[in-house]
Design a protein around this motif. Structure first.
Motif, mmCIF file in Angstrom:
data_model
loop_
_atom_site.group_PDB
_atom_site.id
_atom_site.type_symbol
_atom_site.label_atom_id
_atom_site.label_comp_id
_atom_site.label_asym_id
_atom_site.label_seq_id
_atom_site.Cartn_x
_atom_site.Cartn_y
_atom_site.Cartn_z
ATOM 1 N N ILE A 55 0.857 -1.186 0.000
ATOM 2 C CA ILE A 55 0.000 0.000 0.000
ATOM 3 C C ILE A 55 0.890 1.232 0.000
ATOM 4 O O ILE A 55 1.758 1.369 0.857
ATOM 5 C CB ILE A 55 -0.899 0.040 1.265
ATOM 6 N N TRP A 56 0.676 2.093 -0.974
ATOM 7 C CA TRP A 56 1.412 3.356 -1.031
ATOM 8 C C TRP A 56 0.466 4.508 -0.716
ATOM 9 O O TRP A 56 -0.708 4.454 -1.061
ATOM 10 C CB TRP A 56 1.980 3.604 -2.425
ATOM 11 N N LEU A 83 6.756 8.971 -6.829
ATOM 12 C CA LEU A 83 5.954 7.885 -6.274
ATOM 13 C C LEU A 83 5.746 8.128 -4.784
ATOM 14 O O LEU A 83 6.677 8.514 -4.078
ATOM 15 C CB LEU A 83 6.693 6.564 -6.446
ATOM 16 N N PRO A 84 4.532 7.901 -4.312
ATOM 17 C CA PRO A 84 4.367 7.947 -2.860
ATOM 18 C C PRO A 84 5.161 6.808 -2.228
ATOM 19 O O PRO A 84 5.445 5.810 -2.873
ATOM 20 C CB PRO A 84 2.867 7.755 -2.665
ATOM 21 N N THR A 85 5.526 6.980 -0.982
ATOM 22 C CA THR A 85 6.337 5.949 -0.351
ATOM 23 C C THR A 85 5.498 4.741 0.015
ATOM 24 O O THR A 85 4.322 4.852 0.332
ATOM 25 C CB THR A 85 6.997 6.473 0.937
ATOM 26 N N LEU A 86 6.149 3.605 -0.042
ATOM 27 C CA LEU A 86 5.510 2.370 0.383
ATOM 28 C C LEU A 86 5.327 2.441 1.887
ATOM 29 O O LEU A 86 6.280 2.598 2.627
ATOM 30 C CB LEU A 86 6.400 1.189 0.015
ATOM 31 N N PRO A 98 12.397 -1.188 -1.354
ATOM 32 C CA PRO A 98 11.159 -0.994 -2.103
ATOM 33 C C PRO A 98 11.233 -1.664 -3.477
ATOM 34 O O PRO A 98 12.303 -1.832 -4.005
ATOM 35 C CB PRO A 98 11.056 0.516 -2.235
#
Lengths: 730, 181, 317
Positions: free
Chosen positions: B45-46, C2-5, C317
């Protein structure tokens, strides 16, 4: 990497490649070891890990079931299975299974029993039933059932003189949806739901978590739709698996779905997004509907739902843009807030406006094959007394199945039209399946007889007077199953192996009881296999082929209006009833109204519950095989809120509801995937039954926290997502 | 022409709902002991509520073309067979665990009987012309198995037409488990 | 961007793999330590025995190759204890896999036995030889070995170097473990083996020349070790996310305290200081310094073994 390459190169060079590959290297063994789980034969039957009834092939080797795979010939499994379907062996070989008939020796609920022979157990039950019929009338015996094998017991009870058969799958589950759609379109949706997901070009889900709720065919079609590029809109306070696939996720404030639905209708009517021709031709009440939603603007709904108005508008435009191959999924477990049948009505109205009822990619007209009854079974001689499943003087005008919790309540003397004095409980753990478990236990204490027919010692079995251990679905024959579906088919359940221990098939138990009650004429066949084969033969089926394939298909029939299925609506007006005169006549809202939900108190969260793909509520939580991938439920809580409460992900917590009921400890899942005002847990955990050696004490039981319900005025369903909990460290 | 096969698995993350049918079907097919699995589900989930993105993957041994486990094995127990499937010969395995440490995907475990075990791409089924147990059970048709060197195969066509990735390409192991995104 | 995991969940819970790899415990740490120590002993004893002497060497030096063999046997015992399939131990010797350090190691170990045993005979002083010949009919062997003295010592030296490099490569080639994914690991373990070997010999009575040499070699090895550790950390700094993860474990993570206190301070800095003082002030030798070096060597293996298992690609990641 370089070092690995380096050593490889130096190594090879040092030795000389030729020398290395000849003398000093071992044989290159080619073949993989065959784990040997293929059966020496397979038996085609259908699954009962849930109630969808997928066709399976049980691999049998040396008298043991080694594995279970999907039956490629069966329309519901199409060769594939959900995770639970693979877990039949975990049920069949569960060491905690009920092994011998037992009669209670301690107080009810103490779980003290003595093992007896079948003769003694059945004699005891029959004598009691005769006695009860004489004293209170046969209608004072109620049956609770979940599972296909219950058909034999329902038949027995009907022959005995009672039609008081309740299943929690109605008032506690899909009832609201059935009522809402029946009022609007004239027909309930049944199971499998008559929806054509695979051809939908846009799908909206409201609180329906497909993918976590793993009804095989439905999830297959859901995935197929996604593969074909269908647009997905998911309305859920939780970022469900389905939400993870959605173009629009609407993280709605729980209890405000109706506001969203009314706003959607408002936008559809305002922007002319609905199917005018279809509505004109098939529906009544458009003008009333227009007036009703005139002020239900997206901006209004935004304030109620916590969603952005633009999100509300965009999502319905996407859905309506794909009509008529657009579906607002009707849902299944819909017993949430007490106005559930009206919410289902609103969902039905959206589908009507999409023109999806009777259309490809929408809701289809099911078709089914006929199988003649077994010849020579007499008709039931009685006219059944109306069921006492509601408080004295109360009317639920649109209930068309018995209310399981109502039959329970009628067991508390003097509260209903007549008292229920005995329960026959088949395969349903009423302690977890009904809300207000205290009331269930109280009702049990008033009974003259409680007989439990089950495979595992669930909580309800612990309260029984007599326990009759049934064989699992892999060890027994059941009746032919005829399913209304988009393809015509019938399927059979046949035993893959002999019953283990001293368990017996349901048909045998029912027949033996019938013999003892003087009702043997209702069970004229010798065994279920003979009965099934006779029915198939009478229906001109190729019996051997059906035994081999487990299923027989019929001719293709049109199930969509565009293919020639007649556009029939079995409502009083013979039309789709956007405005429901039936409801108006009953003094109920003819158009669905929004009522703002109760707010949680300070430090409280609305308790929501749902499914995990690998389990069917508490029925499978003792299944060690399935538990290999999911063995304990968790409490989902918004990560930000968890931080504010000083609770870390993974902490053991308990929840306490508004009435002071405290749960078992369970693991906290602090996650971004849920709103701040609610918590979520998977249903079916926190077992306390002594005999469930694996499941006992694992996770927390949401049902125990449902001490309050909101009753649906249309049909008596129990809204259960109306409980609030606080969280404390365990 | 006697073309060399390259068996690969293609996992469509768009379709996967993480139901774990693949995990359980594998356990049943391969009689994997309790507490072990040869394939598993990972859910990523990001983002922050409510701007979230999810990816669900069914993972297993990558049957790497440049398999570090085969290189690390001191006895030849870990070896490659036709189509590039990596297998462990139980009779040759000493349980030294070098292969477990060498695997960037953590796909291997010590079987309670002592040898190291992992996904075989159901080589015993593939030899019979069947597909793997996980592919066969998958209700969402997330999983595809086949010969990537055969341009007509489903897997080759999926890889040719869809955006895809492998996990940790930086290891240089040339994994053969592809994820459609 | 990218948003972080933020959240990752897995259904896998395989024993010895999840939540972090923990396949190798004390057995392998002891094995690697003893392997390094034996390598050091073999190299140093071969070097010290190389020059012809008027007097027989000190007793420990006479027995050094044989003591090394005893320690090596202990190490192999530890390795055997770690095998999950002990009955199949013979499988190491039904194959040679040139790509597998483990295979190289297995074969190096058996090659070292005869070489070191013969070197051990050659190293024995007259008293010990006389005693041995009374007990065992080794006269011919001894005579033959004496004739090949240089060759045997050379082979022992080579065996020691091979063993030392192997103990480093064993982990260093397992590049799936980010912490081990550094070219420095091999030289580091070899150097640490040398300092351990020297320290081990320094625990015993030695003649002055040998002692001085060993102290100097030990100091040199410790300095090189310190430099290599520095190089390792610098390497991580330039290796992106993986390096960052690897560096974190040693600079601000689970293994920081034990690494710096046991390996760097106790095992390198303090012994260097003490040895420096000893040389400057001509102080009599005490057992404290070599013991610290040996403990430091063990700690180095134990910490890196554990930290490495804790550092898989799954954490990236």
């Amino acid at each position: 990497m370089q070092r690995r390459e380096f050593i490889k190169i130096t190594g090879m060079t040092a030795l000389g490649v030729a020398a290395a590959s000849s003398a000093v290297l071992p044989k290159d063994s080619q073949a993989a070891v065959d784990p040997g789980t293929d059966g020496d034969h397979t038996v085609a039957t259908f699954c009962e890990l849930c109630f969808w009834k997928c066709g399976v092939l049980a691999h049998v080797k040396d008298g043991k079931v080694t594995k279970i795979v999907g039956n490629p010939d069966h329309p519901l499994s199409r060769g594939a299975l959900c995770p639970r379907g693979t877990g039949g062996t975990g049920l069949l070989y569960d060491p905690d299974r009920l092994k011998k008939p037992m009669i209670r020796v301690g107080e009810r609920g103490q779980q003290k029993f003595k093992e007896v022979e079948w003769g003694e157990a059945l004699d005891y039950v029959a004598a009691k039933l005769k006695d009860i019929a004489a004293k209170h009338g046969p209608e004072s015996v109620a049956m609770f059932a979940h599972g296909f094998g219950g058909s034999f017991f329902k038949h027995l009870l009907n022959a005995y003189g009672s039609d008081n058969v309740g299943a929690p799958s109605y008032a506690q589950c899909r009832g609201a949806r059935e009522v809402g759609f029946q009022l609007t379109f004239g027909t309930a949706l049944g199971s499998p739901e008559v929806i054509d997901l695979e051809n939908s070009r846009a799908i909206a889900l409201i609180g329906s978590h497909l993918g976590e709720n793993m009804h095989n065919t439905q999830v297959q079609e859901f995935a197929k739709a996604i593969e074909r590029g269908a647009q997905l809109i998911v309305v859920d306070p939780r970022f469900s698996t389905a939400a993870g696939k959605a173009r629009h996720w609407l993280p709605i404030k729980p209890g405000t779905d109706m506001a969203l639905l009314l706003a959607w209708i408002h936008v559809m009517l305002n922007e002319g997004l609905y199917d005018r021709d279809y509505i004109e031709k098939y529906a009544v009440g458009l003008e009333q509907l227009k007036a009703h939603v005139a002020d239900k603007t997206p901006e209004w709904a935004s304030l109620e739902t916590g969603l952005e108005a633009s999100q509300i508008v965009d999502s319905i435009r996407v859905l309506a843009g794909a009509r008529p191959a657009a579906l607002l999924h009707p849902g299944r477990h819909t017993a949430w807030y007490g106005d559930d049948a009206q919410r289902a009505r609103a969902m039905a109205i959206v589908n009507a406006l999409l023109g999806s009822y009777g259309r490809r990619g929408g809701i289809y007209y099911p078709t089914k094959l006929g199988v003649p009854k077994y010849a020579g079974i007499p008709d039931y001689p009685h006219k059944f007394k109306p069921t006492p499943d509601k408080p004295k003087g109360k009317v639920y005008p649109f209930a068309d199945e018995s209310l399981a919790h109502g039959l329970r309540d009628a067991s508390i003397p003097g509260t209903a039209d007549y008292d229920i004095k005995a329960w026959l409980v088949y395969g349903t753990n009423l302690i977890q399946a009904l809300p207000e478990p205290k009331k269930t236990i109280e009702a049990i204490q008033h009974l003259d007889l409680l007989v439990a027919v089950d495979v595992l010692p669930a909580e309800i079995v612990g309260y029984a007077d007599v326990i009759l251990p049934e064989a699992t679905y892999l060890e027994r024959w059941d009746d032919v199953v005829v399913t209304p579906y988009k393809e015509q088919y019938i399927a059979i359940r046949q035993a893959a192996v002999k019953p283990l221990y001293d368990s017996k098939p349901g048909w045998w138990i029912a027949k033996e009881l019938a013999n003892r009650l003087g009702l043997g004429a209702y069970f004229p066949w010798n065994d279920a296999a003979e009965m099934v084969k006779a029915r198939l033969a009478a229906g001109k089926f190729d019996v051997d082929a059906v035994l081999k394939q487990g299923v027989a298909l019929g001719a293709r029939k049109p199930v969509f209006i565009e293919d020639g299925a007649p556009a029939v609506f079995a409502t009083p007006s013979k039309k789709i009833e956007l405005f429901s005169q039936q409801l108006a006549d009953a003094g109920l809202d003819p158009l669905p109204k929004y009522t703002p939900p109760d707010e949680p108190g300070a430090g409280q969260f609305r308790l929501l519950m749902g499914r995990t793909p690998t389990h069917t509520f508490g029925r499978t939580t003792n299944n060690r095989f399935l538990s290999e991938v999911y063995s304990d439920n968790e409490l989902w809580l918004n990560a930000q809120v968890a931080r504010e409460l000083g609770l870390e992900n993974g902490t053991q917590v308990r929840v306490v509801n508004q009435d002071g009921v405290k749960s078992n400890a369970l693991r906290l899942k602090a996650t971004q995937r849920i709103r701040h005002d609610c918590v979520f847990m998977v249903h079916g955990y926190g077992h306390s039954a002594a005999g469930l050696n694996f499941a006992k004490g694992r996770g927390a039981d949401d049902a125990a926290l449902v001490t309050r319900i909101k009753v649906d005025p249309l049909f008596g369903g129990t809204g259960m997502s109306v409980n609030f909990v606080a969280i404390e460290r365990a | 022409m006697n073309r060399e096969k390259r068996y690969v698995m293609v996992v469509d993350t768009r379709l996967c709902v993480g139901c774990k049918a693949c995990v359980l079907a594998c356990k049943a097919e391969n009689n994997t002991p309790d507490g072990f699995c040869r394939d598993w589900i990972v859910e990523d989930i990001w983002g922050l509520f409510p701007n979230l993105r999810a990816e669900i993957r069914s993972e297993r041994c990558n049957h790497c073309s440049n398999a570090p486990c085969v290189d690390a094995c001191p006895t030849g127990a870990s070896h490659k067979v036709d189509g590039g499937i990596v297998l462990v010969d139980h009779d040759l395995c000493t349980g030294c665990k070098a292969c477990i440490a060498s695997c960037p995907y953590d796909a291997r475990y010590v079987h309670p009987d002592g040898y190291v075990d992992k996904c075989t791409f159901c080589a015993h089924r593939v030899a019979d012309g069947k597909t793997t147990a996980c592919v066969a059970i998958c209700p969402t048709k997330t999983l595809h198995f086949g010969d990537a060197n055969d341009p007509q195969s489903e897997v080759a066509q999926l890889l040719a037409s869809r955006r895809h990735k492998v996990l940790h390409p930086e290891t240089g192991c040339e994994p053969n488990l592809y994820f459609l995104t | 961007m990218l948003p972080t995991l933020l959240e990752q969940t897995t259904t896998r819970v395989n024993a010895e793999i999840d939540p972090a790899l923990h396949i190798w415990g004390w057995e392998i740490a002891v094995y690697l330590f003893l392997g390094g120590l034996v390598a050091g002993l073999l190299i140093l004893s071969a070097l010290l025995l190389w020059r012809p002497r008027e007097q027989p060497p000190s007793r420990i030096l006479q027995f050094a190759p044989l003591v090394a063999l005893a320690l090596l046997s202990l190490g192999m015992g530890a390795l055997f204890l770690d095998l999950a399939y002990k009955l199949h131990v013979f499988r190491f010797y039904t194959a040679f896999r040139p790509t597998s350090p483990m295979s190289w190691g297995a074969w190096i170990l058996v090659l070292i036995y005869p070489v070191a045993a013969l070197s051990g005979l050659v190293a024995l002083g007259p008293d010990a030889r006389a005693w041995l010949l009374k007990k065992l009919p080794l006269g011919k062997v001894l005579a033959w070995a004496e004739g090949k003295r240089q060759a045997l010592l050379g082979a022992t030296l080579a065996g020691g170097v091979g063993l030392g490099i192997y103990t480093g490569l064993l982990l260093g080639t397992l590049t799936a473990r980010i912490q081990w994914n550094t070219a420095v690991l091999g030289p580091l373990f070899l150097t640490s083996g040398l300092s351990s070997g020297a320290a081990f010999l320094l625990l015993f009575k030695l003649d002055e020349v040998d002692r001085h040499r060993l102290v100097r070699w030990d100091m040199l090895a410790l300095v090189v070790e310190a430099v290599l550790i520095g190089a390792m950390l610098l390497g991580f700094a330039n290796a992106g996310a993986a390096g960052q993860l690897a560096a974190e474990a040693l600079l601000g993570g689970a293994w920081t305290a034990s690494f710096w206190s046991l390996v760097v301070v106790m095992g390198i800095a303090v012994p260097l200081l003490l040895e420096g003082i000893e040389i400057k002030k001509h102080l009599p030798l005490v057992a404290v310094t070599p013991t610290l070096v040996l403990l430091g060597g063990l700690a180095l293996r134990a910490v890196l073994l554990a930290a490495g298992q804790d550092s898989g690609f799954r954490m990236l990641p």
